[in-house]
Design an enzyme around this catalytic site. Structure first.
Site, short mmCIF file in Angstrom:
data_model
loop_
_atom_site.label_atom_id
_atom_site.label_comp_id
_atom_site.label_asym_id
_atom_site.label_seq_id
_atom_site.Cartn_x
_atom_site.Cartn_y
_atom_site.Cartn_z
N GLU A 1 40.49 30.95 47.45
CA GLU A 1 41.70 30.42 46.80
C GLU A 1 41.49 28.92 46.57
OE1 GLU A 1 44.51 31.31 45.25
OE2 GLU A 1 44.81 29.14 45.13
N SER A 2 41.37 28.54 45.30
CA SER A 2 40.97 27.17 44.98
C SER A 2 41.94 26.11 45.50
CB SER A 2 40.82 27.01 43.47
OG SER A 2 42.05 27.23 42.82
N TRP B 1 31.38 38.71 37.20
CA TRP B 1 30.45 37.57 37.14
C TRP B 1 29.03 37.97 37.51
CZ3 TRP B 1 32.98 34.40 34.40
CH2 TRP B 1 34.37 34.24 34.58
N CYS C 1 35.58 28.40 34.49
CA CYS C 1 36.79 28.69 35.26
C CYS C 1 37.51 27.43 35.75
CB CYS C 1 36.40 29.55 36.47
SG CYS C 1 37.76 29.85 37.60
N TYR D 1 47.39 31.42 30.88
CA TYR D 1 46.93 32.81 31.05
C TYR D 1 48.04 33.79 30.72
CZ TYR D 1 42.62 31.17 33.10
OH TYR D 1 41.39 30.57 33.28
N VAL E 1 36.05 33.89 41.14
CA VAL E 1 35.47 32.63 41.61
C VAL E 1 36.60 31.60 41.58
CG1 VAL E 1 33.07 32.97 40.96
CG2 VAL E 1 34.69 32.19 39.22
N1 LIG Z 1 43.78 32.20 42.76
C1 LIG Z 1 42.44 32.06 42.41
C2 LIG Z 1 42.21 32.47 40.97
C3 LIG Z 1 40.77 32.48 40.61
C4 LIG Z 1 40.52 33.21 39.28
O1 LIG Z 1 41.42 33.86 38.72
N2 LIG Z 1 39.28 33.12 38.75
C5 LIG Z 1 38.95 33.80 37.51
C6 LIG Z 1 38.04 32.97 36.64
S1 LIG Z 1 38.88 31.67 35.82
C7 LIG Z 1 38.16 35.07 37.83
O2 LIG Z 1 37.22 35.01 38.58
N3 LIG Z 1 38.53 36.17 37.18
C8 LIG Z 1 37.84 37.42 37.26
C9 LIG Z 1 38.79 38.59 37.35
O3 LIG Z 1 40.00 38.35 37.50
O4 LIG Z 1 38.34 39.72 37.26
C10 LIG Z 1 42.05 30.62 42.66
O5 LIG Z 1 42.79 29.70 42.26
O6 LIG Z 1 41.01 30.41 43.27
#
Ligand SMILES: N[C@@H](CCC(=O)N[C@@H](CS)C(=O)NCC(=O)O)C(=O)O
Length: 319
Positions: free
Chosen positions: A151-152, A96, A63, A198, A136
């Site tokens: 939120e990263s 996850w 990720c 994406y 995550v």
């Molecule tokens: N806005 C969030 C986005 C995090 C995100 O989209 N993570 C993805 C992995 S790259 C995830 O966990 N996706 C699982 C899902 O959407 O079900 C951030 O920047 O922390």
């Protein structure tokens, strides 16, 4: 996703779309801030004081958003202050999963902190009636037994600003003098590039795909040109803009070029970008935040895009 703490079975990870077939990203739900003295941050409530050993990051090496936070942890030298757990990169129908099964990819770990099998259990533990996506990174507070923030872009600011007392490296990735330029470049890059890959990958119409793929390719040209006479994107010093660019760039040839069909060029065909990625990759500890096997296994496990689950052998060289 969870609705009132319960699983919605027919939801497929990461693929909500709008009326025109464009990918829609959900807004993150937990928005508290860790600060040096425990005062409230720009959003959320007070009570999350920076302390060594108190906070934990749940991450996936597939990720890019989670790897932003891992990079900050390395660059600041916060490994002793903030612990981590790496999930298995393969997306399951419950998103996850921790790496506690025999078929887990090497490098994925068990959740020895909370004893969970899946990340959604961490969300349920934080909020029993949680409604939303399970993503995550997750920043966990061992003391209050809750999620501080998921939120990263905010987590990297906290790691940069709040933990100086515990950081073994003196580095500021959000320097006062460059904040305006950093904000404007972050904005310039987020939609067409960090999220653009994406939008291309999860588009469900030709038009939505083409728009997104063109955005990405134009941004690569823009970055290539910007790096003509400088080593880093802002102020010719490493900043959070470079971290945010790097996590997308390093995944380009491994996943976005093939799976997300952004195949105008490979990243290695851009000389400045190739050198730039290599420069950042070679900074101390950064290679530990990049795992090509996790990246490929994770992206190519997205069933909607790759029903066979076959993971390509290449590309042969990383950097
Ligand atoms: N806005 C969030 C986005 C995090 C995100 O989209 N993570 C993805 C992995 S790259 C995830 O966990 N996706 C699982 C899902 O959407 O079900 C951030 O920047 O922390």
């Amino acid at each position: 996703m969870l609705v009132n703490g319960q699983w919605q079975k027919d939801f497929h990870p990461v693929q909500d779309t709008d009326d025109e077939g464009g990918f829609v990203r959900e807004v993150s739900n937990f928005r508290n801030w860790i600060t040096a003295d425990g005062s409230p941050g720009p959003s959320g409530e007070a009570g999350f004081k920076a302390e060594a050993g108190r906070y934990h990051l749940y991450v996936a090496l597939i990720c890019p958003w989670a790897c932003r936070t891992l990079m900050l942890r390395k660059l600041k030298g916060l490994e002793d202050a903030i612990s981590i757990t790496v999930v298995d990169p393969v997306l399951t129908d419950k998103v996850w999963r921790f790496g506690s099964l025999p078929d887990s990819l090497p490098g994925s770990e068990e959740d020895t902190l909370n004893g969970a099998q899946y990340i959604y259990e961490i969300y349920q533990k934080a909020r029993a009636d949680y409604t939303g996506q399970i993503t995550v990174p997750v920043l966990w507070d061992k003391q209050q037994q809750t999620i501080v923030n998921n939120e990263s872009s905010e987590i990297i600011r906290m790691l940069n600003n709040a933990f100086d007392e515990f950081a073994s490296n003196e580095i500021d990735l959000y320097p006062e003098d460059y904040r305006q330029e950093i904000e404007s470049l972050n904005e310039r890059l987020y939609e067409p590039f960090n999220n653009g890959v994406y939008r291309a990958g999860f588009a469900t119409t030709q038009n939505a795909y083409e728009q997104a793929a063109r955005d990405v390719s134009r941004t690569l040209d823009f970055l290539e040109q910007r790096l003509d006479d400088q080593d880093y994107l802002v102020g010719n010093r490493l900043t959070e803009v470079d971290v945010r660019a790097f996590v997308t760039l390093i995944r380009f040839d491994l996943a976005y070029h093939g799976l997300f069909k952004i195949n105008h060029k490979q990243l290695r065909e851009y000389p400045n970008l190739r050198d730039y990625v290599q420069r950042i990759y070679q900074l101390e500890g950064i290679d530990e935040t990049v795992n090509a096997d996790h990246i490929k296994a994770g992206y190519y496990s997205i069933k909607a895009l790759n029903p066979s689950g076959i993971v390509p052998l290449g590309p042969e060289t990383l950097w």
